[in-house]
Design a protein around this motif. Structure first.
Motif, PDB file in Angstrom:
ATOM      1  N   MET A 183      60.852  56.649  73.128  1.00 25.87           N
ATOM      2  CA  MET A 183      62.117  56.821  72.542  1.00 25.87           C
ATOM      3  C   MET A 183      63.154  56.711  73.477  1.00 25.87           C
ATOM      4  O   MET A 183      64.296  56.374  72.963  1.00 25.87           O
ATOM      5  N   ALA A 184      63.055  56.916  74.620  1.00 24.30           N
ATOM      6  CA  ALA A 184      64.235  56.336  75.614  1.00 24.30           C
ATOM      7  C   ALA A 184      64.378  54.920  75.801  1.00 24.30           C
ATOM      8  O   ALA A 184      65.425  54.471  75.933  1.00 24.30           O
ATOM      9  N   LEU A 185      63.199  54.058  75.446  1.00 21.05           N
ATOM     10  CA  LEU A 185      63.463  52.714  75.399  1.00 21.05           C
ATOM     11  C   LEU A 185      63.761  52.129  74.169  1.00 21.05           C
ATOM     12  O   LEU A 185      63.623  50.965  73.806  1.00 21.05           O
ATOM     13  N   VAL A 186      63.977  52.887  73.007  1.00 24.20           N
ATOM     14  CA  VAL A 186      64.543  52.513  71.662  1.00 24.20           C
ATOM     15  C   VAL A 186      65.585  51.421  71.958  1.00 24.20           C
ATOM     16  O   VAL A 186      65.461  50.366  70.991  1.00 24.20           O
ATOM     17  N   PRO A 187      66.569  51.478  72.580  1.00 26.19           N
ATOM     18  CA  PRO A 187      67.575  50.468  72.767  1.00 26.19           C
ATOM     19  C   PRO A 187      67.182  49.020  73.221  1.00 26.19           C
ATOM     20  O   PRO A 187      67.690  48.115  73.251  1.00 26.19           O
ATOM     21  N   VAL A 188      65.876  49.093  73.663  1.00 24.84           N
ATOM     22  CA  VAL A 188      65.316  47.964  74.562  1.00 24.84           C
ATOM     23  C   VAL A 188      64.424  47.289  73.550  1.00 24.84           C
ATOM     24  O   VAL A 188      64.396  45.970  73.125  1.00 24.84           O
ATOM     25  N   ILE A 189      63.539  48.180  72.752  1.00 27.01           N
ATOM     26  CA  ILE A 189      62.323  47.705  71.925  1.00 27.01           C
ATOM     27  C   ILE A 189      63.163  47.180  70.570  1.00 27.01           C
ATOM     28  O   ILE A 189      62.691  46.162  70.066  1.00 27.01           O
ATOM     29  N   GLY A 335      65.395  54.144  60.579  1.00 27.41           N
ATOM     30  CA  GLY A 335      64.213  55.079  60.004  1.00 27.41           C
ATOM     31  C   GLY A 335      63.125  55.869  60.843  1.00 27.41           C
ATOM     32  O   GLY A 335      62.560  56.898  60.455  1.00 27.41           O
ATOM     33  N   VAL A 336      62.939  55.286  61.913  1.00 28.40           N
ATOM     34  CA  VAL A 336      62.293  55.727  63.017  1.00 28.40           C
ATOM     35  C   VAL A 336      63.137  57.007  63.332  1.00 28.40           C
ATOM     36  O   VAL A 336      64.293  56.905  63.504  1.00 28.40           O
ATOM     37  N   SER A 337      62.383  58.182  63.624  1.00 30.73           N
ATOM     38  CA  SER A 337      63.231  59.327  63.714  1.00 30.73           C
ATOM     39  C   SER A 337      64.201  59.579  65.096  1.00 30.73           C
ATOM     40  O   SER A 337      64.856  60.185  64.915  1.00 30.73           O
ATOM     41  N   ALA A 338      63.791  59.010  65.910  1.00 33.64           N
ATOM     42  CA  ALA A 338      64.569  59.143  67.436  1.00 33.64           C
ATOM     43  C   ALA A 338      66.198  59.285  67.186  1.00 33.64           C
ATOM     44  O   ALA A 338      66.938  58.289  66.993  1.00 33.64           O
ATOM     45  N   VAL A 339      66.396  60.410  66.964  1.00 35.20           N
ATOM     46  CA  VAL A 339      67.663  60.705  66.623  1.00 35.20           C
ATOM     47  C   VAL A 339      68.665  61.203  67.787  1.00 35.20           C
ATOM     48  O   VAL A 339      68.006  61.923  68.558  1.00 35.20           O
ATOM     49  N   PRO A 340      69.843  60.587  68.002  1.00 35.74           N
ATOM     50  CA  PRO A 340      70.390  59.679  67.273  1.00 35.74           C
ATOM     51  C   PRO A 340      70.423  58.238  67.707  1.00 35.74           C
ATOM     52  O   PRO A 340      71.116  57.468  67.434  1.00 35.74           O
TER      53      PRO A 340
END
Lengths: 387, 140
Positions: A183-189, A335-340
């Motif tokens: 979730m923390a790596l969402v901006p990278v993945i 659509g993956v929930s990692a909000v926001p």
């Protein structure tokens, strides 16, 4: 006199055998390094600090080596220790619904209500969960473990902990750490996948601004939402019930104090406890196994599948929509929930191609729908295995 | 999974629950080893649940408008809560934000020059009374 010296030296030797230096293993060192990396990422890179600081420090706490046979009652897995009592909230699935209560109280579902078709993007991204389930099975995990691992694809920490605590309690630590790390790596993945699956023209689609949503609609949302979703999957009730209850506290306008507590002090307390205990559960002696490494790899795969599912479904929906109602596929990843965080990624990538195309408010709709979708998916898994 | 202890109370048995999970998992492993069955059913259920929400909220405005129209028809008024056209473009929002910003800046400048004295009225209480709080000198 000799007897005194014997006593002192024996006591000192025993003390030395109790110290961390005498009990340290390579696994402890590895886990301590990982903990320090988590803390560094949280402070220096600002990656999900509210989660990574408690988890990182919890990992440090959990990996202070001690004499396991001494019965000191300090380890998280030792019955009667303070950490063990706190860990009950994780193993019994108490903390996740409380976090959902706070999320409900702090989430504004207006964007979802103003453009309800975006709810479907939240459903498409759940492909990550079920895709990861089949891959986990193929890699040799037993079905209940595969289901618990697969939920990482929902990008929802509390849901992942809730499901794994029921289906595969032995994997809770690895699954929770993996879910929160990704979730923390969402901006990278996510950005590379989003760019790969869209063309220049699609990335510049401007969506119709959301309409104003009336107070009546906002109040009716949690009630209708709860009834519809929980009638289909009652097993998701602990999560969805608390989510919609928290939202009603917010939107009713007459329970401000309760809503403030749910989205403030309560969620903060639970986040501290869940982060710290999940971190501490990564005790090297029980955590550092080939299965944990496999779970980390599967977590990344599930995020990739979920992002792909969301973006491709947005493109699919565009085939049936008129020009003025077209969806910018860059919001599909949300659509993956990692909000926001995932909604922020949509905004960030969108701005790279059009400096005045703000996608954040549109992306929040599939983002919050993803929270509901992943809870429903968890409910389905539960009813399959516990039914 | 549940052991009955009274007529109305059932206690959750964790060990029995885990047993059921393992049994079901074993069954799935035999019948659906690659998980395609659970995947298909799972995706269909997730889509159906969220599709239900979509249909409900798509029509919620219409229902609310209909109810409002019936109510206003009775009173002889014509009120609509339809907000479909109540849309602000980015430019309008930016203009409003700029106006508010300028206004607040202006307010700040004025505020620094204005001395405000608030009149504070408190109800009398003997606990905070000055008469009882000060030493009473005996009159000679």
């Amino acid at each position: 006199m000799n007897q005194f010296f014997d006593f002192v030296s024996q006591g000192f030797t025993q003390f030395l055998s109790y110290t961390a230096f005498a009990n340290i293993t390579t696994g402890h060192v590895v886990m301590i390094i990982i903990a320090l990396v988590f803390i560094y990422l949280a402070i220096a890179k600002d990656y999900e600090p509210l989660l990574l600081i408690p988890i990182g420090f919890g990992m440090l706490i959990g990996n202070i080596p001690f004499n396991l046979g001494a019965g000191l009652q300090v380890g998280i897995y030792e019955e009667g220790s303070v950490l063990n009592y706190l860990y009950f909230g994780v193993t019994k699935g108490i903390y996740p619904p409380l976090i959902f209560l706070g999320i409900g109280a702090m989430t504004d579902f207006s964007t979802l209500l103003s453009n309800p078709k975006l709810i479907l993007l939240g459903a498409a991204a759940q492909l990550g969960i079920f895709g990861a389930y089949t891959i986990s099975l193929a890699l040799g995990f037993i079905p209940e473990q595969a289901a618990a691992i697969a939920i990482i694809g929902g990008a929802d920490g509390p849901t992942a902990i809730f499901l794994s605590s029921k289906l595969a309690p032995e994997l809770v630590g690895a699954i929770a750490v993996s879910a929160y790390s990704y979730m923390a790596l969402v901006p990278v993945i996510q950005p590379p996948i989003m760019k790969l699956l869209t063309n220049e023209k699609e990335r510049k689609i401007r969506m119709k601004p959301p309409r104003t949503v009336s107070k009546t609609e906002k109040i009716m949302f949690p009630i209708i939402g709860l009834l519809l979703t929980c009638f289909v999957t009652p097993s998701a009730l602990p999560l969805l019930g608390m989510l919609f209850f928290g939202n009603l506290l917010k939107e009713s306008g007459v329970t401000k104090r309760l809503a403030d507590t749910a989205k403030g002090a309560l969620i903060d307390i639970v986040t501290i406890l869940i982060g710290l205990t999940v971190g501490a559960s990564t005790q090297a002696t029980t955590f550092l196994t080939p299965a944990s490494i496999g779970i980390f790899a599967l977590g990344a795969v599930s995020f990739v599948i979920a992002t792909t599912g969301g973006v491709l479904f947005a493109k699919f929906m565009n085939l049936f929509l008129s020009d003025e109602n077209k969806i910018n596929p860059l919001i599909g990843n949300a659509g993956v929930s990692a909000v926001p965080d995932s909604a922020r990624v949509s905004q960030m990538v969108g701005l790279q191609y059009d400096k005045s195309n703000y996608l954040l408010m549109h992306a929040m709709a599939p983002n919050v729908a993803g929270v509901i979708g992943s809870a429903v998916a968890a409910g389905i898994m539960l009813s399959f295995f516990m039914g | 999974m549940y052991s009955q202890i009274t007529d109305s109370v059932a206690v959750f048995d964790t060990a029995a629950a885990m047993e059921t999970i393992h049994e079901n998992a074993h069954l799935f492993q035999e019948i659906d080893p690659i998980g395609i069955g659970i995947t298909s059913i799972g995706m269909i259920v997730v889509f159906s649940s969220l599709l239900l929400l979509f249909v409900a909220f798509k029509n919620l405005v219409k229902v609310l408008n209909y109810i409002k129209r019936i109510k206003s028809g009775k009173k002889g008024e014509s009120i609509s809560i339809e907000h479909e056209n109540d849309i602000h473009s980015g430019e309008v929002n930016a203009a409003i934000a700029m106006a508010l910003y300028l206004y607040s800046q202006e307010q700040h400048d004025q505020e620094s020059l204005v001395l405000t004295i608030n009149k504070v009225a408190r109800t009398y209480s003997p606990w905070s009374s000055k008469i009882y709080g000060l030493r009473q000198h005996p009159r000679a």
